[in-house]
Design a protein around this motif. Structure first.
Motif, PDB file in Angstrom:
ATOM      1  N   VAL A  47      29.028  70.992  63.919  1.00 42.22           N
ATOM      2  CA  VAL A  47      28.174  70.075  64.677  1.00 42.22           C
ATOM      3  C   VAL A  47      26.796  69.960  64.015  1.00 42.22           C
ATOM      4  O   VAL A  47      26.365  68.870  63.655  1.00 42.22           O
ATOM      5  N   ALA A  48      26.113  71.091  63.856  1.00 44.27           N
ATOM      6  CA  ALA A  48      24.753  71.063  63.312  1.00 44.27           C
ATOM      7  C   ALA A  48      24.410  72.439  62.773  1.00 44.27           C
ATOM      8  O   ALA A  48      24.976  73.444  63.206  1.00 44.27           O
ATOM      9  N   ALA A  49      23.475  72.473  61.833  1.00 47.29           N
ATOM     10  CA  ALA A  49      23.042  73.751  61.267  1.00 47.29           C
ATOM     11  C   ALA A  49      21.576  73.680  60.900  1.00 47.29           C
ATOM     12  O   ALA A  49      21.026  72.596  60.659  1.00 47.29           O
ATOM     13  N   ILE A  50      20.951  74.858  60.861  1.00 46.22           N
ATOM     14  CA  ILE A  50      19.533  74.939  60.515  1.00 46.22           C
ATOM     15  C   ILE A  50      19.337  76.118  59.582  1.00 46.22           C
ATOM     16  O   ILE A  50      19.981  77.164  59.715  1.00 46.22           O
ATOM     17  N   SER A  51      18.452  75.958  58.621  1.00 45.60           N
ATOM     18  CA  SER A  51      18.180  77.016  57.660  1.00 45.60           C
ATOM     19  C   SER A  51      17.402  78.153  58.311  1.00 45.60           C
ATOM     20  O   SER A  51      16.863  77.987  59.410  1.00 45.60           O
ATOM     21  N   TYR A  52      17.296  79.285  57.622  1.00 41.58           N
ATOM     22  CA  TYR A  52      16.627  80.432  58.267  1.00 41.58           C
ATOM     23  C   TYR A  52      15.157  80.150  58.538  1.00 41.58           C
ATOM     24  O   TYR A  52      14.602  80.644  59.520  1.00 41.58           O
ATOM     25  N   SER A  53      14.522  79.330  57.697  1.00 39.23           N
ATOM     26  CA  SER A  53      13.104  79.017  57.922  1.00 39.23           C
ATOM     27  C   SER A  53      12.923  77.947  58.990  1.00 39.23           C
ATOM     28  O   SER A  53      11.824  77.740  59.505  1.00 39.23           O
ATOM     29  N   GLY A  54      14.005  77.221  59.281  1.00 37.25           N
ATOM     30  CA  GLY A  54      13.904  76.091  60.203  1.00 37.25           C
ATOM     31  C   GLY A  54      13.502  74.799  59.521  1.00 37.25           C
ATOM     32  O   GLY A  54      13.425  73.762  60.162  1.00 37.25           O
ATOM     33  N   GLY A  55      13.278  74.865  58.233  1.00 40.43           N
ATOM     34  CA  GLY A  55      12.789  73.696  57.516  1.00 40.43           C
ATOM     35  C   GLY A  55      13.852  72.710  57.078  1.00 40.43           C
ATOM     36  O   GLY A  55      13.535  71.604  56.630  1.00 40.43           O
ATOM     37  N   SER A  56      15.093  73.105  57.188  1.00 35.52           N
ATOM     38  CA  SER A  56      16.193  72.233  56.768  1.00 35.52           C
ATOM     39  C   SER A  56      17.260  72.184  57.837  1.00 35.52           C
ATOM     40  O   SER A  56      17.611  73.221  58.412  1.00 35.52           O
ATOM     41  N   THR A  57      17.757  70.987  58.108  1.00 34.83           N
ATOM     42  CA  THR A  57      18.821  70.816  59.095  1.00 34.83           C
ATOM     43  C   THR A  57      19.881  69.879  58.537  1.00 34.83           C
ATOM     44  O   THR A  57      19.619  69.080  57.630  1.00 34.83           O
ATOM     45  N   THR A  58      21.072  69.988  59.090  1.00 32.98           N
ATOM     46  CA  THR A  58      22.142  69.072  58.724  1.00 32.98           C
ATOM     47  C   THR A  58      23.029  68.845  59.945  1.00 32.98           C
ATOM     48  O   THR A  58      23.142  69.729  60.806  1.00 32.98           O
ATOM     49  N   TYR A  59      23.626  67.666  60.019  1.00 30.65           N
ATOM     50  CA  TYR A  59      24.414  67.292  61.193  1.00 30.65           C
ATOM     51  C   TYR A  59      25.718  66.634  60.765  1.00 30.65           C
ATOM     52  O   TYR A  59      25.781  65.957  59.738  1.00 30.65           O
ATOM     53  N   ASP A  60      26.703  66.786  61.622  1.00 29.55           N
ATOM     54  CA  ASP A  60      27.912  65.996  61.440  1.00 29.55           C
ATOM     55  C   ASP A  60      27.574  64.548  61.776  1.00 29.55           C
ATOM     56  O   ASP A  60      26.740  64.284  62.640  1.00 29.55           O
ATOM     57  N   ASP A  61      28.236  63.632  61.111  1.00 34.54           N
ATOM     58  CA  ASP A  61      27.951  62.211  61.342  1.00 34.54           C
ATOM     59  C   ASP A  61      28.159  61.803  62.789  1.00 34.54           C
ATOM     60  O   ASP A  61      27.495  60.896  63.290  1.00 34.54           O
ATOM     61  N   SER A  62      29.079  62.456  63.477  1.00 33.55           N
ATOM     62  CA  SER A  62      29.402  62.073  64.851  1.00 33.55           C
ATOM     63  C   SER A  62      28.267  62.358  65.836  1.00 33.55           C
ATOM     64  O   SER A  62      28.251  61.806  66.936  1.00 33.55           O
ATOM     65  N   VAL A  63      27.321  63.214  65.450  1.00 35.16           N
ATOM     66  CA  VAL A  63      26.227  63.559  66.364  1.00 35.16           C
ATOM     67  C   VAL A  63      24.860  63.190  65.814  1.00 35.16           C
ATOM     68  O   VAL A  63      23.845  63.335  66.508  1.00 35.16           O
ATOM     69  N   LYS A  64      24.832  62.709  64.584  1.00 33.44           N
ATOM     70  CA  LYS A  64      23.559  62.381  63.949  1.00 33.44           C
ATOM     71  C   LYS A  64      22.820  61.328  64.767  1.00 33.44           C
ATOM     72  O   LYS A  64      23.401  60.317  65.179  1.00 33.44           O
ATOM     73  N   GLY A  65      21.540  61.567  65.001  1.00 29.13           N
ATOM     74  CA  GLY A  65      20.748  60.643  65.796  1.00 29.13           C
ATOM     75  C   GLY A  65      20.792  60.915  67.287  1.00 29.13           C
ATOM     76  O   GLY A  65      19.976  60.386  68.040  1.00 29.13           O
ATOM     77  N   ARG A  66      21.733  61.750  67.728  1.00 29.57           N
ATOM     78  CA  ARG A  66      21.836  62.076  69.155  1.00 29.57           C
ATOM     79  C   ARG A  66      21.519  63.550  69.418  1.00 29.57           C
ATOM     80  O   ARG A  66      20.975  63.888  70.471  1.00 29.57           O
ATOM     81  N   PHE A  67      21.884  64.417  68.486  1.00 34.61           N
ATOM     82  CA  PHE A  67      21.682  65.860  68.653  1.00 34.61           C
ATOM     83  C   PHE A  67      20.555  66.325  67.731  1.00 34.61           C
ATOM     84  O   PHE A  67      20.384  65.815  66.625  1.00 34.61           O
ATOM     85  N   THR A  68      19.827  67.324  68.197  1.00 40.84           N
ATOM     86  CA  THR A  68      18.775  67.922  67.398  1.00 40.84           C
ATOM     87  C   THR A  68      18.862  69.440  67.493  1.00 40.84           C
ATOM     88  O   THR A  68      18.883  69.996  68.598  1.00 40.84           O
ATOM     89  N   ILE A  69      18.895  70.100  66.340  1.00 43.27           N
ATOM     90  CA  ILE A  69      18.912  71.555  66.299  1.00 43.27           C
ATOM     91  C   ILE A  69      17.513  72.048  65.953  1.00 43.27           C
ATOM     92  O   ILE A  69      16.809  71.441  65.139  1.00 43.27           O
ATOM     93  N   SER A  70      17.099  73.125  66.597  1.00 47.89           N
ATOM     94  CA  SER A  70      15.780  73.691  66.322  1.00 47.89           C
ATOM     95  C   SER A  70      15.838  75.209  66.467  1.00 47.89           C
ATOM     96  O   SER A  70      16.759  75.739  67.091  1.00 47.89           O
ATOM     97  N   LYS A  71      14.852  75.867  65.877  1.00 46.89           N
ATOM     98  CA  LYS A  71      14.869  77.346  65.833  1.00 46.89           C
ATOM     99  C   LYS A  71      13.499  77.865  66.253  1.00 46.89           C
ATOM    100  O   LYS A  71      12.478  77.426  65.710  1.00 46.89           O
TER     101      LYS A  71
END
Length: 127
Positions: A47-71
């Motif tokens: 679905v989504a992932a975030i780097s250990y620093s929080g500075g990088s994120t990636t999303y599956d296309d099916s949720v891009k623009g709707r979901f946000t991951i944060s740390k």
């Protein structure tokens, strides 16, 4: 390392939910975190992932623009804000964490990379 995912529930289409994943680890700041989900009868998917620093994120296309991951390193918690939910988002959502080396500050979308998994939280979206 222990992960506790919570925040799921039953909502209607177009509603929002925020999932939380609290991670008990001595050095939480060095952990990259991902969210995955598994719908009934289907394989678990990224679905989504975030780097250990929080500075990088990636999303599956099916949720891009709707979901946000944060740390939030201060709270040892990762969030998945889910907006504009659709019935096809219905699944058990899992958080996963993996300790990364200093050079590996990237958002990791590969399920096999994650060694630590939470128990899952159910999200049901009605139409």
């Amino acid at each position: 390392v222990q992960l506790q995912a919570y925040g799921g529930g039953l909502v209607q289409a177009r509603d929002s939910l925020r999932l939380s994943c609290t991670i008990s680890a001595r050095d939480f700041r060095t952990y990259a975190v991902g969210w995955f989900r598994q719908a009934p009868g289907k394989d678990r998917q990224f679905v989504a992932a975030i780097s250990y620093s929080g500075g990088s994120t990636t999303y599956d296309d099916s949720v891009k623009g709707r979901f946000t991951i944060s740390k939030d390193n201060a709270k040892s918690t990762v969030y998945l804000q889910m907006n504009s939910l659709k019935p096809e988002d219905t699944a058990v959502y899992y958080c996963a964490a993996d300790k990364k080396e200093l050079w590996a500050d990237f958002a990791d979308g590969l399920e096999w990379s994650y060694k630590n998994w939470g128990q899952g939280t159910q999200v049901t979206v009605s139409s």
